[in-house]
Design a protein around this motif. Structure first.
Motif, PDB file in Angstrom:
ATOM      1  N   TYR A  80      20.444 -14.341 -39.762  1.00 21.04           N
ATOM      2  CA  TYR A  80      19.338 -13.409 -39.947  1.00 21.04           C
ATOM      3  C   TYR A  80      19.188 -12.621 -38.655  1.00 21.04           C
ATOM      4  O   TYR A  80      18.944 -13.203 -37.600  1.00 21.04           O
ATOM      5  CB  TYR A  80      18.029 -14.155 -40.218  1.00 21.04           C
ATOM      6  N   ALA A  81      19.349 -11.316 -38.731  1.00 22.09           N
ATOM      7  CA  ALA A  81      19.192 -10.454 -37.562  1.00 22.09           C
ATOM      8  C   ALA A  81      18.011  -9.523 -37.800  1.00 22.09           C
ATOM      9  O   ALA A  81      17.934  -8.862 -38.838  1.00 22.09           O
ATOM     10  CB  ALA A  81      20.462  -9.652 -37.308  1.00 22.09           C
ATOM     11  N   GLY A  82      17.086  -9.495 -36.846  1.00 21.20           N
ATOM     12  CA  GLY A  82      15.915  -8.634 -36.932  1.00 21.20           C
ATOM     13  C   GLY A  82      16.092  -7.393 -36.084  1.00 21.20           C
ATOM     14  O   GLY A  82      16.437  -7.478 -34.901  1.00 21.20           O
ATOM     15  N   TYR A  83      15.875  -6.235 -36.716  1.00 23.57           N
ATOM     16  CA  TYR A  83      16.019  -4.950 -36.039  1.00 23.57           C
ATOM     17  C   TYR A  83      14.685  -4.216 -36.032  1.00 23.57           C
ATOM     18  O   TYR A  83      13.943  -4.266 -37.015  1.00 23.57           O
ATOM     19  CB  TYR A  83      17.055  -4.076 -36.756  1.00 23.57           C
ATOM     20  N   ASP A  84      14.402  -3.526 -34.930  1.00 22.40           N
ATOM     21  CA  ASP A  84      13.218  -2.686 -34.859  1.00 22.40           C
ATOM     22  C   ASP A  84      13.349  -1.561 -35.876  1.00 22.40           C
ATOM     23  O   ASP A  84      14.359  -0.847 -35.885  1.00 22.40           O
ATOM     24  CB  ASP A  84      13.060  -2.111 -33.448  1.00 22.40           C
ATOM     25  N   LYS A  85      12.348  -1.427 -36.734  1.00 23.16           N
ATOM     26  CA  LYS A  85      12.387  -0.440 -37.815  1.00 23.16           C
ATOM     27  C   LYS A  85      12.521   0.989 -37.284  1.00 23.16           C
ATOM     28  O   LYS A  85      13.195   1.819 -37.883  1.00 23.16           O
ATOM     29  CB  LYS A  85      11.114  -0.583 -38.652  1.00 23.16           C
ATOM     30  N   GLU A  86      11.907   1.263 -36.153  1.00 19.31           N
ATOM     31  CA  GLU A  86      11.916   2.623 -35.604  1.00 19.31           C
ATOM     32  C   GLU A  86      13.191   2.929 -34.823  1.00 19.31           C
ATOM     33  O   GLU A  86      13.838   3.945 -35.050  1.00 19.31           O
ATOM     34  CB  GLU A  86      10.694   2.830 -34.698  1.00 19.31           C
ATOM     35  N   SER A  87      13.544   2.081 -33.887  1.00 15.89           N
ATOM     36  CA  SER A  87      14.658   2.373 -32.987  1.00 15.89           C
ATOM     37  C   SER A  87      16.002   1.848 -33.480  1.00 15.89           C
ATOM     38  O   SER A  87      17.042   2.300 -33.013  1.00 15.89           O
ATOM     39  CB  SER A  87      14.378   1.775 -31.603  1.00 15.89           C
ATOM     40  N   GLY A  88      15.969   0.869 -34.385  1.00 13.33           N
ATOM     41  CA  GLY A  88      17.204   0.255 -34.838  1.00 13.33           C
ATOM     42  C   GLY A  88      17.748  -0.784 -33.870  1.00 13.33           C
ATOM     43  O   GLY A  88      18.797  -1.380 -34.097  1.00 13.33           O
ATOM     44  N   GLU A  89      17.025  -1.027 -32.774  1.00 17.05           N
ATOM     45  CA  GLU A  89      17.452  -2.005 -31.773  1.00 17.05           C
ATOM     46  C   GLU A  89      17.393  -3.417 -32.345  1.00 17.05           C
ATOM     47  O   GLU A  89      16.426  -3.804 -32.997  1.00 17.05           O
ATOM     48  CB  GLU A  89      16.538  -1.920 -30.547  1.00 17.05           C
ATOM     49  N   LYS A  90      18.438  -4.181 -32.077  1.00 16.81           N
ATOM     50  CA  LYS A  90      18.469  -5.582 -32.505  1.00 16.81           C
ATOM     51  C   LYS A  90      17.541  -6.378 -31.598  1.00 16.81           C
ATOM     52  O   LYS A  90      17.703  -6.396 -30.382  1.00 16.81           O
ATOM     53  CB  LYS A  90      19.891  -6.131 -32.435  1.00 16.81           C
ATOM     54  N   LEU A  91      16.555  -7.033 -32.203  1.00 16.28           N
ATOM     55  CA  LEU A  91      15.553  -7.762 -31.442  1.00 16.28           C
ATOM     56  C   LEU A  91      15.870  -9.247 -31.313  1.00 16.28           C
ATOM     57  O   LEU A  91      15.586  -9.858 -30.288  1.00 16.28           O
ATOM     58  CB  LEU A  91      14.179  -7.597 -32.097  1.00 16.28           C
ATOM     59  N   ARG A  92      16.410  -9.829 -32.381  1.00 16.43           N
ATOM     60  CA  ARG A  92      16.713 -11.259 -32.361  1.00 16.43           C
ATOM     61  C   ARG A  92      17.642 -11.612 -33.509  1.00 16.43           C
ATOM     62  O   ARG A  92      17.769 -10.855 -34.472  1.00 16.43           O
ATOM     63  CB  ARG A  92      15.445 -12.091 -32.420  1.00 16.43           C
ATOM     64  N   GLN A  93      18.265 -12.762 -33.364  1.00 21.51           N
ATOM     65  CA  GLN A  93      19.136 -13.257 -34.426  1.00 21.51           C
ATOM     66  C   GLN A  93      19.131 -14.773 -34.397  1.00 21.51           C
ATOM     67  O   GLN A  93      19.027 -15.387 -33.337  1.00 21.51           O
ATOM     68  CB  GLN A  93      20.567 -12.749 -34.260  1.00 21.51           C
ATOM     69  N   MET A  94      19.257 -15.366 -35.562  1.00 19.60           N
ATOM     70  CA  MET A  94      19.393 -16.812 -35.671  1.00 19.60           C
ATOM     71  C   MET A  94      20.271 -17.129 -36.870  1.00 19.60           C
ATOM     72  O   MET A  94      20.421 -16.309 -37.767  1.00 19.60           O
ATOM     73  CB  MET A  94      18.042 -17.495 -35.832  1.00 19.60           C
ATOM     74  N   THR A  95      20.858 -18.301 -36.832  1.00 17.23           N
ATOM     75  CA  THR A  95      21.697 -18.745 -37.938  1.00 17.23           C
ATOM     76  C   THR A  95      21.165 -20.075 -38.456  1.00 17.23           C
ATOM     77  O   THR A  95      20.927 -20.996 -37.673  1.00 17.23           O
ATOM     78  CB  THR A  95      23.159 -18.903 -37.496  1.00 17.23           C
ATOM     79  N   ASN A  96      20.942 -20.132 -39.758  1.00 16.31           N
ATOM     80  CA  ASN A  96      20.513 -21.360 -40.428  1.00 16.31           C
ATOM     81  C   ASN A  96      21.662 -21.870 -41.283  1.00 16.31           C
ATOM     82  O   ASN A  96      22.478 -21.094 -41.767  1.00 16.31           O
ATOM     83  CB  ASN A  96      19.332 -21.091 -41.374  1.00 16.31           C
ATOM     84  N   ARG A  97      21.676 -23.169 -41.505  1.00 18.70           N
ATOM     85  CA  ARG A  97      22.612 -23.760 -42.459  1.00 18.70           C
ATOM     86  C   ARG A  97      21.895 -23.794 -43.804  1.00 18.70           C
ATOM     87  O   ARG A  97      20.743 -24.219 -43.887  1.00 18.70           O
ATOM     88  CB  ARG A  97      22.988 -25.175 -42.031  1.00 18.70           C
ATOM     89  N   PHE A  98      22.548 -23.308 -44.843  1.00 16.49           N
ATOM     90  CA  PHE A  98      21.940 -23.250 -46.170  1.00 16.49           C
ATOM     91  C   PHE A  98      22.795 -23.961 -47.193  1.00 16.49           C
ATOM     92  O   PHE A  98      24.025 -23.885 -47.159  1.00 16.49           O
ATOM     93  CB  PHE A  98      21.792 -21.793 -46.637  1.00 16.49           C
ATOM     94  N   THR A  99      22.112 -24.621 -48.132  1.00 18.38           N
ATOM     95  CA  THR A  99      22.737 -25.174 -49.324  1.00 18.38           C
ATOM     96  C   THR A  99      21.902 -24.706 -50.508  1.00 18.38           C
ATOM     97  O   THR A  99      20.670 -24.783 -50.473  1.00 18.38           O
ATOM     98  CB  THR A  99      22.762 -26.714 -49.282  1.00 18.38           C
ATOM     99  N   PHE A 100      22.579 -24.188 -51.518  1.00 16.08           N
ATOM    100  CA  PHE A 100      21.930 -23.748 -52.751  1.00 16.08           C
ATOM    101  C   PHE A 100      22.510 -24.531 -53.923  1.00 16.08           C
ATOM    102  O   PHE A 100      23.724 -24.701 -54.009  1.00 16.08           O
ATOM    103  CB  PHE A 100      22.202 -22.261 -53.039  1.00 16.08           C
ATOM    104  N   GLY A 101      21.649 -24.967 -54.822  1.00 18.40           N
ATOM    105  CA  GLY A 101      22.071 -25.497 -56.115  1.00 18.40           C
ATOM    106  C   GLY A 101      21.644 -24.489 -57.165  1.00 18.40           C
ATOM    107  O   GLY A 101      20.497 -24.021 -57.150  1.00 18.40           O
ATOM    108  N   LEU A 102      22.547 -24.100 -58.042  1.00 19.99           N
ATOM    109  CA  LEU A 102      22.240 -23.102 -59.075  1.00 19.99           C
ATOM    110  C   LEU A 102      22.610 -23.642 -60.447  1.00 19.99           C
ATOM    111  O   LEU A 102      23.468 -24.525 -60.567  1.00 19.99           O
ATOM    112  CB  LEU A 102      23.028 -21.812 -58.837  1.00 19.99           C
ATOM    113  N   LYS A 103      21.961 -23.087 -61.462  1.00 18.34           N
ATOM    114  CA  LYS A 103      22.329 -23.416 -62.836  1.00 18.34           C
ATOM    115  C   LYS A 103      22.327 -22.142 -63.660  1.00 18.34           C
ATOM    116  O   LYS A 103      21.673 -21.151 -63.306  1.00 18.34           O
ATOM    117  CB  LYS A 103      21.385 -24.450 -63.441  1.00 18.34           C
ATOM    118  N   LYS A 104      23.083 -22.169 -64.743  1.00 20.50           N
ATOM    119  CA  LYS A 104      23.092 -21.043 -65.682  1.00 20.50           C
ATOM    120  C   LYS A 104      21.889 -21.196 -66.594  1.00 20.50           C
ATOM    121  O   LYS A 104      21.640 -22.251 -67.160  1.00 20.50           O
ATOM    122  CB  LYS A 104      24.350 -21.065 -66.545  1.00 20.50           C
ATOM    123  N   GLN A 105      21.150 -20.114 -66.706  1.00 20.36           N
ATOM    124  CA  GLN A 105      19.958 -20.095 -67.540  1.00 20.36           C
ATOM    125  C   GLN A 105      19.967 -18.765 -68.285  1.00 20.36           C
ATOM    126  O   GLN A 105      19.909 -17.712 -67.652  1.00 20.36           O
ATOM    127  CB  GLN A 105      18.725 -20.217 -66.641  1.00 20.36           C
TER     128      GLN A 105
END
Length: 146
Positions: A94-119
């Protein structure tokens, strides 16, 4: 649910777009009404779409107040699926950018697991788990591993 997600990758692509647009309805359309989420932010656990909707609203409101646009990147993604169930794990940046200037303000990485089903011929997320590795000396999450 109005949009159909015929491929698991469609869910991930829509997730990225919904976060960038801060479109809560689009994001929530990805989830089963009985979603269970284990999150490393805010609420430890969200059960049901109503609880998740509250967390999403708080998240998006915070981003708006700070004037931040969010860019999401899925890295090292693995998708395993059968005709009716799917399992995804990924390092999500996830990278956060300033809406006005486009400058990158911060970034972080999370580990994700998703379980999905067909519905009704569409993939929905039924379980989501995000985490960060913990520095054992400080007890704090490590945000910049990737």
């Amino acid at each position: 649910m109005t949009e159909k997600f015929h491929e698991v990758q469609d869910v991930l692509d829509t997730y990225k777009t919904a976060l960038h647009e801060k479109d809560a309805d689009k994001l929530l359309s990805l989830y089963d009404s009985d979603i269970q989420i284990f999150d490393c932010w805010g609420a430890w656990e969200s059960k049901g779409i109503a609880a998740w909707k509250e967390n999403v609203a708080e998240w998006f409101n915070g981003l708006d107040k700070e004037g931040i646009l969010l860019e999401v990147t899925f890295n090292d993604t693995v998708i395993e699926e059968t005709a009716s169930l799917a399992f995804v794990h990924s390092a999500v940046a996830y990278a956060g950018y300033d809406k006005e200037s486009g400058e990158k303000l911060r970034q972080m990485t999370n580990r994700f697991t998703f379980g999905l089903k067909k519905q009704e011929e569409s993939w929905v997320i039924t379980h989501e788990h995000s985490s960060l590795p913990i520095d054992m000396e400080t007890g704090k999450g490590i945000f910049d591993l990737k």
